[in-house]
Structure formats: structure tokens, C-alpha cells
Design a protein around this motif. Sequence first.
Motif, PDB file in Angstrom:
ATOM      1  N   UNK A 203       0.822  -1.216   0.000  1.00 35.93           N
ATOM      2  CA  UNK A 203       0.000   0.000   0.000  1.00 35.93           C
ATOM      3  C   UNK A 203       0.855   1.265   0.000  1.00 35.93           C
ATOM      4  N   UNK A 204       1.918   1.264   0.792  1.00 36.37           N
ATOM      5  CA  UNK A 204       2.783   2.436   0.872  1.00 36.37           C
ATOM      6  C   UNK A 204       3.467   2.696  -0.467  1.00 36.37           C
ATOM      7  N   UNK A 205       3.970   1.657  -1.104  1.00 37.05           N
ATOM      8  CA  UNK A 205       4.642   1.830  -2.394  1.00 37.05           C
ATOM      9  C   UNK A 205       3.672   2.332  -3.458  1.00 37.05           C
ATOM     10  N   UNK A 206       2.434   1.841  -3.427  1.00 32.91           N
ATOM     11  CA  UNK A 206       1.437   2.326  -4.381  1.00 32.91           C
ATOM     12  C   UNK A 206       1.078   3.787  -4.112  1.00 32.91           C
ATOM     13  N   UNK A 207       0.945   4.144  -2.835  1.00 34.69           N
ATOM     14  CA  UNK A 207       0.554   5.511  -2.482  1.00 34.69           C
ATOM     15  C   UNK A 207       1.663   6.507  -2.811  1.00 34.69           C
TER      16      UNK A 207
END
Length: 316
Positions: A203-207
Motif C-alpha cells: 500500500x505504501x509503495x502504491x501511495x
Amino acid sequence: MSRFVIRRVISMVLVLFAISVLTFLIFQAIPNGDPAVRLAGRTATPAQIEQIRQSWGFDDPIWQQYLTTMGKILSGDVISYTQQLNVMTQIKQALPATLSLAIGAGILWLFLGVVFGLFSAIKAGRFTDRALTVLALVGVSTPVFLLGAVALYFLAFKLTIFPNGGYVPLTQDPIDWLYHMILPWCVLSVLFIGVYSRVLRSNVLDTMSEDFVRTARAKGISEQRVLVRHVLRNSMIPIISLWSLDFAAVIGGGAILTESVFNLHGVGQYAAESIQQLDVPPVLVVVMLGAAAVVVLSALTDVLFAFLDPRIRLTG
């Protein structure tokens, strides 16, 4: 907003009804699962078994047996077939141990899952990220009963750092309660830490690649503030939803193996013993407790998300 809440309440009631029906029918379909035979004992005559079947209503139509059982559960007057004890009283006695396990482990796996997931995303592609990935996969792949047995052997029997299982009520001795719960918390949390760290990392990498993050950086906001207030805040939404479901499942007996290994005498261990004896009322009550916890917390999470993000109301 009110229509959204009403829809969630209606769906919650329907789910609980469906789960209660399925659980009741499963035990009715089990071969050699006649409760009258178990109540009568091994030396009972056919006449005695038939008398018990009539007095307990086991010869009534299946729908009537279901309604009778559910009525007793709702009134709190349901009796187990094998132990002849009030099921609600037994669950009330076992619930503190399960709540102690669930709350402590839930806080631990959420905190460490977020820390490891965020750190792994920051170090994506580096040695630290690969090492945490391997540890997460090992944690997810290791059975709870095996990890618990190994932990007890080395930390309780060999080194005697922790006690050999058992549960001490919080009201009796808070220090001893904490001393007995540390090992079960750690063992139960390992699986969830691995899952949560992987989910949060993704999720962090996508955000980080979103437009609003690039805009925040272009405004000159510090990288730490961008990471905490923009990236992590948006990445935590699915984690909170996942945590509420896992926490509710643990309360509803999802920690059966952990409670059995450490002999905590919680709701999960009580359910496991009832399943072995094909005792329908305790199992049905525990299943309903777990289903209610999952459904209620899921509904509360949906309502909270809908309140924070109006777009969810249109799709909910």
C-alpha cells in the motif's frame, strides 16, 4: 448516512441468521451425532434413549429444534448436552482469557506490522527489505501450534524464562497476568505481523506514486511529514479494516490453537472441547459469538469509513 447504516444493520442480521442455521444443520448431519445417545451414556437402554429424546425435544421437527435452541441462547438459558452446565456461564468464565489474548496480541501485531511494513517500503529493493520479506514469509508459513510448542520448550522448559502456560486473571495479579500472557501474545502475533507488513508495504509503495504525494513534495514539505501525514495515513485504511476482522475472529474462537498450546482455558479451547464431544449448544453459541464480533466490527468499520469518505456510501 442513515440509509447506509440501516443497510449494514439488515445485512448483519441476515448474516448471523444464515450462520446459525448452517452451524445447526451441520451438527444435525454428522453421523452418530444423536445427542440423546450421548446424554444417556453407553449403558443406556433404547427405552431410556427414547425418553431422553422426547424430554429434550430431539424428536421434534428440525425447524422447531432450531427455534427452541435459538430461543434458549437468546434468553441465556441454554444447557450443554454433555456437561449439563449453563453455556453462557461457561463462556463468561472463559472470555477474560480470550480477551486478554486478543487485545494484547492485536495491539502487538498491529504495531509491529505497521513498523516492519513501513520500514520495508522505505528500504524497498535493499537488503533490509529482502530480509524482512523472508522473515514475514517464515512467520506466515509457521503453524501456530508448532511455534507455540517450540517457544514453550526453549523458553519455559529449558531456560524457564516464562511460565509453562496457564492463565492468571488480571484482577488477581496484574504482574503475573502480564508474565503469563507475553509468550502467547508473541506466538499469536507472528502470523499477523507477516501478513500486515506485506500488505502495508504494498500500500505504501502504491501511495508513493500518487499525484497528491508528488504535489506535497513539490510544495517543499519535508519527506518525514509526507510519509506520515500523506502516505501512511492513506495506506492504513485497508490495514484498519483487516485488523478489525482479525481481532473479531480471535475473540470468537480464532485462537483455538494458541489457547490449547498454552492452556489458557479461553473461549477457543472451550469450543474445541465441545466439538470433540459433538456438543451442539456450546459450539453454536461460540460460532454466533465469533460471527457477531466479525459482523459488528466490520459494520462499524464500514460506517466509520463512510463517515470519513462519502464516496463509500454510494458503493456500500
